[in-house]
Design an enzyme around this catalytic site. Structure first.
Site, PDB file in Angstrom:
ATOM      1  N   ALA A   1     -23.548 -10.447 -20.459  1.00 24.02           N
ATOM      2  CA  ALA A   1     -24.056 -11.639 -19.795  1.00 24.02           C
ATOM      3  C   ALA A   1     -23.558 -12.891 -20.505  1.00 24.02           C
ATOM      4  O   ALA A   1     -23.119 -12.847 -21.656  1.00 24.02           O
ATOM      5  CB  ALA A   1     -25.580 -11.617 -19.785  1.00 24.02           C
TER       6      ALA A   1
ATOM      7  N   GLU B   1     -27.882  -5.956 -26.931  1.00 17.87           N
ATOM      8  CA  GLU B   1     -28.838  -7.017 -26.606  1.00 17.87           C
ATOM      9  C   GLU B   1     -29.945  -7.192 -27.631  1.00 17.87           C
ATOM     10  O   GLU B   1     -30.436  -8.302 -27.850  1.00 17.87           O
ATOM     11  CB  GLU B   1     -29.455  -6.760 -25.219  1.00 17.87           C
ATOM     12  CG  GLU B   1     -28.536  -7.022 -24.050  1.00 17.87           C
ATOM     13  CD  GLU B   1     -27.700  -5.806 -23.661  1.00 17.87           C
ATOM     14  OE1 GLU B   1     -27.130  -5.804 -22.560  1.00 17.87           O
ATOM     15  OE2 GLU B   1     -27.611  -4.853 -24.467  1.00 17.87           O
TER      16      GLU B   1
ATOM     17  N   GLU C   1     -23.529  -1.806 -18.612  1.00 19.13           N
ATOM     18  CA  GLU C   1     -24.517  -1.501 -17.570  1.00 19.13           C
ATOM     19  C   GLU C   1     -23.866  -1.428 -16.198  1.00 19.13           C
ATOM     20  O   GLU C   1     -24.248  -0.604 -15.359  1.00 19.13           O
ATOM     21  CB  GLU C   1     -25.633  -2.546 -17.595  1.00 19.13           C
ATOM     22  CG  GLU C   1     -26.536  -2.430 -18.819  1.00 19.13           C
ATOM     23  CD  GLU C   1     -27.595  -3.510 -18.876  1.00 19.13           C
ATOM     24  OE1 GLU C   1     -28.776  -3.189 -18.657  1.00 19.13           O
ATOM     25  OE2 GLU C   1     -27.236  -4.679 -19.134  1.00 19.13           O
TER      26      GLU C   1
ATOM     27  N   GLY D   1     -24.203  -6.127 -20.442  1.00 25.59           N
ATOM     28  CA  GLY D   1     -24.132  -6.037 -18.991  1.00 25.59           C
ATOM     29  C   GLY D   1     -22.850  -5.422 -18.490  1.00 25.59           C
ATOM     30  O   GLY D   1     -22.804  -4.861 -17.399  1.00 25.59           O
TER      31      GLY D   1
END
Length: 720
Positions: free
Chosen positions: A66, A141, A119, A116
């Site tokens: 992100a 994270e 993910e 992300g």
């Protein structure tokens, strides 16, 4: 599309290449996510498209995660947990739509995939990873106070089992290709140039467009919930270990445990909602803001030399002279040689200089034993270091780093000898932690080219370098010093020349506060444990032993001789130092005895005689009060440094306090700690501490005025 290139092949396979414009590495920007959503719907609605490949249009990296620069403002904008959770639910919904669209997706991971980015890969039905030594994947994270909020806490445990998933989630552990394949995170490995072809091969064979967890009767490998065989270890023991490691200061690890425990016992979509709920709580909290802002955004800016003076040509050190081959000098030589710099390591005798080089070789030998390097690399590194006692060997040096003992006369002597040999254009840096740079520069014929370059011990491990600007230090010299720090891959901060500079001055308040607590009758073990519970890596008594009490005493005596102003002297613990050194003959660890005993077999334990030397009161304060004393006195001293112009940028103060002197990272640094509490609450806390424990906690009129006006340190930085 500007962030996602869509190509449809004659074989019916859509190739989606991610290339976010204006970014050196792909991140999940709103533009990329919007374009990905459009592509997913196009693929789902077009019968001619058999499947899709997701890859990166930027070699060496898939997606880094992100965009933390967008997330870092959540706390300051005052959004609540429900609103903050939308950042998670929206991406989760997109990834869920991708994996349930009825079309198979293959991730051709041609470089690192973090957060992300991984993910997104986990939402694909097939994953092939570049088999390259530089490639890593992971969910880091937790290191910035968050949790994977796009399905990571739900897909990874369902894919590889809870015991295997938790280390990656709780520690932010990154894995290389071979381990990723072994764990089952990816299906195949291939050379980076072949990952797309490998993904296409799968899609043209017999691909499945259904994830394992969406199949009927699916069971998580190893089980889930309290009855799973691993439950007592992963959740009961894991929760206890997490609490012990975080001391309640970091909310992300327990939130991750809760996500995994609760979510894996429920349907997948419910698990995603649970994940988003916890993610929102973290994103709306101060700890995530503090960690992201200081240790990601601001650290990155500092390492990219955001504070470098404009208009000065870039420089590079080809040949470095290090004066003094002791622990600090050898450390500077070590990291510089690692960066490819030719080093002249000079000491009073060739024997001493060679001893310094031998110490470097010994450290490299330990790395060799652990498989971190090769003998060839060691030989190359050591060949760059030339031990000597002859100043003539300094000829041609671009930079000198002086690292001799903290004595003005000695530093003046070596400065003069070095400047007689080095080029007129060379920069001279003094690695001093306390002696004023402007005063040391008086021994230089070129004071404009003189600067403080303060390394921290051990140099090989400590990331910070404190640059101290003297009254005559030029902008060109600052720029050259910053270029050198970047060259050796350290994080620089810039401070002004003041007694104690910044880090030493603020760190002194921590150790002095611990000594003062002994005089207050507080139990030594309580002092040490309170500091650790606040998040400091080591207690103040243990740190004092490491520095040595005799050294601290000599600094006090030097301050007496210099007539240093009382407000810079920090001597509330001096009676303890004098008693330990002069009366009790326990001057520190180097001498085998200090606040701790050091048995011959190794280890240490608090000296039982402390209770007699400094009587403990029957009634002890709450741990929270002691934590406040440590955190507040250092933050207060930092505010004084800001008021006096020692630091002019709160970023330098926060980075310096965390990376240099061990202020707890969860706070974001000393000035972020004040901003997090709010100036009004901080000064109120200090006023109460001043009433209970002494006037040293009293806020200055300047700080009181800022509090009254609701001013924030970072608001000033942003306005500037």
């Amino acid at each position: 599309m500007t962030a996602l290139k869509f190509e449809l092949g004659a074989d019916g396979i859509a190739l989606l290449s991610i290339a976010v414009t204006g970014r050196p590495m792909n991140v999940l920007t709103p533009e990329l996510l919007a374009e990905l959503a459009q592509a997913v719907e196009r693929i789902a609605g077009d019968a001619a498209i058999k499947g899709a490949i997701l890859t990166s249009g930027k070699p060496g990296a898939f997606v880094a995660g992100a965009d933390l620069k967008d997330l870092v403002t959540a706390f300051d904008r005052g959004i609540d947990a429900v609103e903050a959770s939308k950042a998670s639910t929206e991406i989760s919904a997109l990834f869920r739509r991708l994996e349930t669209s009825g079309k198979p997706y293959a991730a051709a991971i041609n470089g690192l995939a973090l957060g992300g980015g991984l993910e997104l890969c986990l939402a694909c039905h097939y994953r092939v990873l570049a088999d390259d030594a530089k490639t890593v994947i992971g969910l880091p994270e937790v290191q910035v106070g968050l949790l994977p909020g796009a399905g990571g806490t739900q897909r990874l445990p369902r894919l590889i089992g809870i015991p295997n998933a938790l280390p990656l989630l709780l520690q932010g552990k990154q894995v290389k290709p071979a381990e990723a394949l072994k764990l089952g995170i990816v299906h195949a490995l291939a050379p980076a140039a072949e990952v797309v072809a490998k993904a296409r091969e799968w899609l043209l064979a017999t691909p499945s467009a259904e994830q394992p967890w969406d199949k009927k009767n699916y069971r998580i490998p190893g089980g889930a919930g309290p009855m799973a065989a691993h439950a007592s270890q992963t959740f009961i023991a894991g929760n206890a270990l997490t609490s012990a490691n975080t001391n309640g200061n970091y909310p992300a690890p327990p939130a991750i445990l809760s996500c995994v425990y609760e979510g894996t016992q429920l349907p997948f979509d419910t698990g995603l909602r649970i994940e988003s709920k916890y993610f929102g709580k973290l994103l709306a909290g101060a700890v995530a803001r503090n960690l992201i802002r200081t240790l990601f955004v601001n650290k990155g800016a500092a390492e990219k030399l955001a504070s470098r003076p404009q208009g000065v040509a870039k420089s590079k050190v080809a040949k470095l002279g290090v004066l003094g081959a002791g622990m600090m000098g050898a450390g500077v030589a070590h990291v510089s040689a690692q960066a490819g710099i030719e080093v002249v390591l000079l000491d009073a005798s060739l024997e001493q200089a060679e001893k310094g080089k031998a110490g470097i070789a010994a450290l490299q030998g330990k790395d060799l034993a652990k498989g971190r390097t090769t003998q060839e690399k060691i030989d190359t590194l050591l060949a760059r270091i030339r031990p000597t006692a002859d100043y003539a060997d300094l000829a041609g040096c671009d930079l000198i780093v002086e690292a001799v003992f903290e004595k003005r006369e000695l530093k003046a002597e070596v400065t003069a000898k070095a400047e007689a040999v080095i080029p007129a254009t060379a920069t001279f840096g003094s690695n001093t932690s306390t002696l004023p740079i402007t005063g040391l520069a008086q021994a230089s014929k070129r004071p404009a080219q003189f600067i403080g370059i303060h390394f921290f011990s051990p140099v090989e491990k400590m990331p910070l370098v404190e640059l101290i600007v003297g009254k005559e230090t030029s902008q060109e010299t600052i720029a050259k010093a910053l270029d050198y720090v970047a060259q050796i891959r350290k994080t620089p901060i810039i401070v002004r020349d003041f007694p104690g500079f910044f880090t030493s001055r603020v760190f002194g308040t921590f150790t002095q506060e611990g000594l003062r607590m002994l005089l207050d009758g507080i139990a030594p073990a309580l002092i040490e444990n309170a500091a650790k519970l606040a998040g400091f890596p080591v207690g103040p008594l243990a740190v004092s032993d490491e520095v040595t009490l005799s050294l601290q005493q000599s600094i006090f005596k030097q301050q007496d001789a210099d007539g240093l102003d009382d407000k810079y002297r920090g001597r509330i613990g001096r009676p303890v130092i004098d008693k330990m050194v002069d009366e009790l003959k326990r001057p520190g660890r180097r001498f085998g005895a200090g606040f701790y005993d050091y048995p011959e077999g190794g280890g240490k334990q608090l000296w039982p005689g402390l209770a007699q030397a400094f009587p403990v009161k029957a009634e002890q304060p709450e741990v929270e009060v002691l934590k406040q004393r440590f955190l507040s006195i250092m933050a207060l001293e930092t505010a004084r440094c800001f008021e006096e112009g020692v630091v002019v940028n709160p970023i330098d103060a926060d980075l310096g306090s965390i990376l240099g002197i061990g202020y707890p990272a969860w706070t974001g640094g000393t000035l972020s700690y004040i901003d997090t509490l709010g100036a009004k609450d901080f000064v109120a806390q200090c006023q109460q501490l001043a009433q209970d424990w002494g006037e040293r906690f009293a806020p200055s009129p300047w700080l009181l005025a800022r509090a009254a006006g609701g001013e924030r340190f970072y608001a000033l930085a942003q306005a500037a």
